[in-house]
Design a protein around this motif. Sequence first.
Motif, mmCIF file in Angstrom:
data_model
loop_
_atom_site.group_PDB
_atom_site.id
_atom_site.type_symbol
_atom_site.label_atom_id
_atom_site.label_comp_id
_atom_site.label_asym_id
_atom_site.label_seq_id
_atom_site.Cartn_x
_atom_site.Cartn_y
_atom_site.Cartn_z
ATOM 1 N N LEU A 1 -20.112 -9.061 23.804
ATOM 2 C CA LEU A 1 -20.362 -8.247 24.994
ATOM 3 C C LEU A 1 -21.804 -7.747 25.025
ATOM 4 C CD1 LEU A 1 -17.068 -6.162 25.146
ATOM 5 C CD2 LEU A 1 -17.717 -8.063 26.623
ATOM 6 N N ARG B 1 -23.236 -9.440 28.281
ATOM 7 C CA ARG B 1 -22.725 -8.596 29.367
ATOM 8 C C ARG B 1 -23.529 -8.758 30.653
ATOM 9 N NH1 ARG B 1 -18.036 -6.015 30.378
ATOM 10 N NH2 ARG B 1 -18.034 -4.746 28.507
ATOM 11 N N THR C 1 -13.214 -2.602 25.306
ATOM 12 C CA THR C 1 -12.583 -3.743 25.985
ATOM 13 C C THR C 1 -11.198 -3.975 25.400
ATOM 14 O OG1 THR C 1 -14.684 -4.845 26.452
ATOM 15 C CG2 THR C 1 -12.714 -6.227 26.431
#
Length: 288
Positions: free
Chosen positions: A39, A43, A76
């Motif tokens: 991430l 991202r 997440t």
Amino acid sequence: MEPVLSRKVRLQLHETLDATGRLGKSGVRSVQRAVAETLAEDRESLPEVYAFATSVIRDAPNREEVLAQVAHATGTRLRVLSGEEEARLAYVAARHWAGTRAGSLLVLDIGGGTVEIASGTAKQPRTVLSLPLGARTVTRDWKLGEAVSSKRRLAEVRDHLSDRLTEVADLPRAEPDGRVLACSKTFTQLARYTTNAGRDRSGAPQRLTLDDVRAAVGVLAKNGSAGRGRLPGISRHRAGQSLAGALVAEALMEACRATSVEISPWSTREGLLLERLGALRPKGSAHR
């Protein structure tokens, strides 16, 4: 459909499972690190992230605890797809890959924990099944990680797999005029081993015959994990469960009356991507 970004972190989660299938602390930490690093790096380049876990986490008795810990550490929450949903998505992917003119399809997918089977003649499958006969599961249950010199032992495993598949009342069979697609690393690895080349000179899709699988079982059984990893096409990371994978492939093809399969490069992940793209696409537009 071509990927614009792909990255892999090899976790080897199955090595952190205890005797009950619970994911250990080191396994949870490795998942947390992999999710956080992915991430952090990607991202900004990804407008949407669909994070999901497959069978090692899905089937763990402490699954909810693992998901909560990963969510707390990374922000997440991993989603979990059922085996039947994985089978459906593998079928969707294989149907797209095979083309619009493909008629009856039987799709076979051997994972680590489970085997997924789907069949049908339309965009969505008519039958979806998920069975606890994955390569990792069979390796653990029958201790097939190392060389197996006993023909009796191999016969026992074969009989067990055959019996389990025979018990499935609605197990689909290969149609005379249909296609059988195999879309998992287990099948791909076997095809690479038996052909040593991937695709033939005409560019035709890989095929794997039942006779090829039977021959592979004999070679894999004679070798331990290290020896299997030196065979052409056999990944050293999957070598330990390659014999079980071949035995499951053999039993599955026999039970479904498939003398050969085509190797599809698309599976559950691609099916999920295709459906997400379809959901995001405005009416009348097209994706390249």
